[in-house]
Design a protein around this motif. Structure first.
Motif, PDB file in Angstrom:
ATOM      1  N   THR A  30       7.767  38.831  18.682  1.00 29.44           N
ATOM      2  CA  THR A  30       6.319  38.973  18.629  1.00 29.44           C
ATOM      3  C   THR A  30       5.885  40.428  18.742  1.00 29.44           C
ATOM      4  N   ASP A  31       6.487  41.169  19.631  1.00 30.68           N
ATOM      5  CA  ASP A  31       6.034  42.540  19.887  1.00 30.68           C
ATOM      6  C   ASP A  31       6.213  43.473  18.692  1.00 30.68           C
ATOM      7  N   HIS A  32       6.975  43.043  17.693  1.00 31.39           N
ATOM      8  CA  HIS A  32       7.236  43.939  16.562  1.00 31.39           C
ATOM      9  C   HIS A  32       6.010  44.158  15.672  1.00 31.39           C
ATOM     10  N   TYR A  33       4.967  43.335  15.843  1.00 28.53           N
ATOM     11  CA  TYR A  33       3.790  43.486  14.981  1.00 28.53           C
ATOM     12  C   TYR A  33       3.197  44.880  15.074  1.00 28.53           C
ATOM     13  N   GLN A  34       3.324  45.515  16.229  1.00 29.91           N
ATOM     14  CA  GLN A  34       2.743  46.852  16.393  1.00 29.91           C
ATOM     15  C   GLN A  34       3.449  47.873  15.518  1.00 29.91           C
ATOM     16  N   ALA A  35       4.744  47.670  15.281  1.00 27.08           N
ATOM     17  CA  ALA A  35       5.493  48.587  14.421  1.00 27.08           C
ATOM     18  C   ALA A  35       5.249  48.286  12.941  1.00 27.08           C
ATOM     19  N   GLU A  36       4.884  47.049  12.628  1.00 28.01           N
ATOM     20  CA  GLU A  36       4.696  46.670  11.221  1.00 28.01           C
ATOM     21  C   GLU A  36       3.451  47.295  10.618  1.00 28.01           C
ATOM     22  N   TYR A  37       2.371  47.373  11.399  1.00 26.86           N
ATOM     23  CA  TYR A  37       1.108  47.874  10.861  1.00 26.86           C
ATOM     24  C   TYR A  37       1.021  49.385  10.996  1.00 26.86           C
ATOM     25  N   ILE A  38       1.871  50.059  10.242  1.00 25.97           N
ATOM     26  CA  ILE A  38       1.856  51.516  10.228  1.00 25.97           C
ATOM     27  C   ILE A  38       0.639  52.003   9.434  1.00 25.97           C
ATOM     28  N   GLN A  39       0.298  53.261   9.624  1.00 25.39           N
ATOM     29  CA  GLN A  39      -0.935  53.793   9.056  1.00 25.39           C
ATOM     30  C   GLN A  39      -1.017  53.634   7.543  1.00 25.39           C
ATOM     31  N   ASP A  40       0.076  53.937   6.843  1.00 25.80           N
ATOM     32  CA  ASP A  40       0.057  53.847   5.379  1.00 25.80           C
ATOM     33  C   ASP A  40      -0.248  52.424   4.909  1.00 25.80           C
ATOM     34  N   PHE A  41       0.315  51.436   5.594  1.00 27.95           N
ATOM     35  CA  PHE A  41       0.089  50.037   5.241  1.00 27.95           C
ATOM     36  C   PHE A  41      -1.356  49.640   5.525  1.00 27.95           C
ATOM     37  N   VAL A  42      -1.866  50.040   6.671  1.00 27.41           N
ATOM     38  CA  VAL A  42      -3.246  49.727   7.046  1.00 27.41           C
ATOM     39  C   VAL A  42      -4.231  50.301   6.026  1.00 27.41           C
ATOM     40  N   GLU A  43      -3.965  51.516   5.558  1.00 30.37           N
ATOM     41  CA  GLU A  43      -4.864  52.154   4.599  1.00 30.37           C
ATOM     42  C   GLU A  43      -4.898  51.422   3.266  1.00 30.37           C
ATOM     43  N   LYS A  44      -3.867  50.634   2.979  1.00 29.48           N
ATOM     44  CA  LYS A  44      -3.820  49.885   1.727  1.00 29.48           C
ATOM     45  C   LYS A  44      -4.271  48.432   1.886  1.00 29.48           C
TER      46      LYS A  44
END
Length: 277
Positions: A30-44
């Motif tokens: 579960t805690d890995h979600y924080q690593a998944e939403y990196i800035q480049d992905f969020v911007e897209k």
């Protein structure tokens, strides 16, 4: 549907480092979600959603549902880049926006500000929601398939209990999920009619088994990102809600009351806290 085998040589071909390591399908925490939403992905992310297309496709379903049940204060616990928070604010609801990703929350605030709205935001993990968010709400919405980021049943139970505690005595929880029953039983065949409406972005499973759905997101500039999620079955989610304390759960398939089990892309569960007569 893409093969559910591991990637070639166990390597992730994504350009972005989302912290999956040498064998991405082993990452089921579960805690890995924080690593998944990196800035480049969020911007897209907004390219994937396509705000205008999504607003047209889902219409006033959530607005009408909340109004019909007399709800005014709404806690959006999976705000993402702010789409539903903004839609509800524009419709006159008092909205508080929460996300576990600080990057997503910052983007949501900017998207709202660009539309002359100011979000009330809180950065919080659902498992400790009431530690970081004060007050009781008429309704909680948890949309965008977000609940599937919880990989362990203990995390799911705890999050639902936190949602339950944050609601008023007659509050409701609106939670959606992909139709993982169809993906697991017959394969992936999304119409992308209601969710993830971006025409130039592909979102499809790269690996599926009973405890992991690894989705691959490919954008027009050929950048690739992934999300590892737990494939929740509809009946399981409904039962879990009732075991936590919700009294009645109604489920819609792609916003319709009647549907064939494997036909909808998404299910929407409306869970009511009020005790039945």
């Amino acid at each position: 549907m893409a093969s559910d085998q591991t990637l070639t040589n166990g390597q992730d071909d994504s350009r972005a480092d989302q912290g999956y390591g040498a064998n991405p399908i082993d990452v089921r925490e579960t805690d890995h979600y924080q690593a998944e939403y990196i800035q480049d992905f969020v911007e897209k992310w907004d390219e994937l959603i396509d705000w205008d297309a999504r607003a047209e496709s889902e219409g006033r379903f959530f607005i009408d549902m909340l109004r019909a049940k007399g709800k005014k204060t709404v806690l959006d616990v999976a705000a993402g880049t702010g789409f539903h928070s903004v839609q509800l604010m524009k419709a006159g609801f008092d909205v508080t926006s929460v996300d576990g990703s600080a990057e997503m929350l910052a983007r949501a605030f900017k998207n709202a500000r660009d539309r002359n709205l100011i979000l009330k935001t809180a950065h919080a993990d659902w498992r400790w929601l009431n530690r970081d968010v004060n007050g009781k709400f008429d309704a909680i919405i948890c949309l965008g398939n977000s609940f599937t980021h919880l990989h362990k049943e203990a995390d799911r139970r705890r999050a639902l209990a936190e949602f339950y505690a944050a609601l008023k005595h007659d509050g409701i929880l609106i939670l959606d999920q992909r139709n993982y029953d169809a993906i697991l039983d017959v394969g992936f065949n999304s119409k992308h009619k209601y969710y993830y409406c971006g025409e130039k972005v592909t979102a499809e499973p790269e690996h599926v088994d009973d405890s992991l759905a690894r989705f691959r997101y490919t954008f027009p500039d050929e950048s690739v990102y992934h999300l590892n999620m737990f494939p929740l079955r509809k009946a399981y989610v409904r039962n879990l809600m009732k075991e936590v304390g919700f009294q009645r759960v109604n489920t819609y398939g792609d916003f319709q009351e009647s549907f064939d089990e494997h036909d909808p892309d998404f299910f929407v569960h409306i869970a009511e806290k009020a005790y039945l007569d």
